[in-house]
Write an enzyme that holds these catalytic residues in place. Sequence first.
Site, short mmCIF file in Angstrom:
data_model
loop_
_atom_site.label_atom_id
_atom_site.label_comp_id
_atom_site.label_asym_id
_atom_site.label_seq_id
_atom_site.Cartn_x
_atom_site.Cartn_y
_atom_site.Cartn_z
N GLU A 159 -4.60 0.76 -5.12
CA GLU A 159 -3.78 -0.38 -4.73
C GLU A 159 -4.61 -1.50 -4.12
O GLU A 159 -4.18 -2.64 -4.07
CB GLU A 159 -2.68 0.06 -3.76
CG GLU A 159 -3.20 0.63 -2.45
CD GLU A 159 -2.11 1.29 -1.62
OE1 GLU A 159 -2.12 1.07 -0.40
OE2 GLU A 159 -1.28 2.00 -2.18
N GLU A 171 -11.20 13.36 -3.46
CA GLU A 171 -12.18 12.98 -4.47
C GLU A 171 -13.57 12.94 -3.86
O GLU A 171 -14.51 13.51 -4.41
CB GLU A 171 -11.87 11.58 -5.03
CG GLU A 171 -10.97 11.55 -6.19
CD GLU A 171 -10.83 10.13 -6.76
OE1 GLU A 171 -9.86 9.94 -7.49
OE2 GLU A 171 -11.66 9.24 -6.49
#
Length: 174
Positions: free
Chosen positions: A74, A139
């Site tokens: 985003e 991640e």
Amino acid sequence: MDQEKVIQALTAFGDLAKDGIKALEDQCFITFDEMNKLRMHVLLRDTGREIICEQRGGDPASWIYDVFLSFRGEETRATFTSHLYTSLANAGIYVFRDDDEIRRGDRISVSLLQAIRASRISVVVLSRHYANSRWCLQELENIMECRRAISQVVVPVFYGVDPSDVRNQTGLFG
């Protein structure tokens, strides 16, 4: 790749390159965009990647991707990361970029973990709110594990943040 380069590359395997490309195009497995660049259907691409992984037996020396991009969607998807991805791809670098929006609270997917492990280099775009995302931190954890286990190269990119804030977990990273 450009259509002519694909044909040249495949001609080494015989004279049927043009016919084979036409057959794949007729079956909608590949298309050519307005710039005459080959685009492969997602299912064909994924099947090819699975075959490569199976044939190589997970050997860390045999990468599927040159670069894995880790970023807060985003915040940077439509700006910096999009430009970085395009520049790398235009330079002939095979980049994995997760194009799916991630819903809040989702766990990191197995396919994303596989993409991290199958990449020679991970580029981590550390933006102002990167550390606010549980997904991004998962991640990053996996990327750093690959750095330790298979000597994956990790390149941090500090986008709108001071490296010392990241290192010391102060400012927006505090």
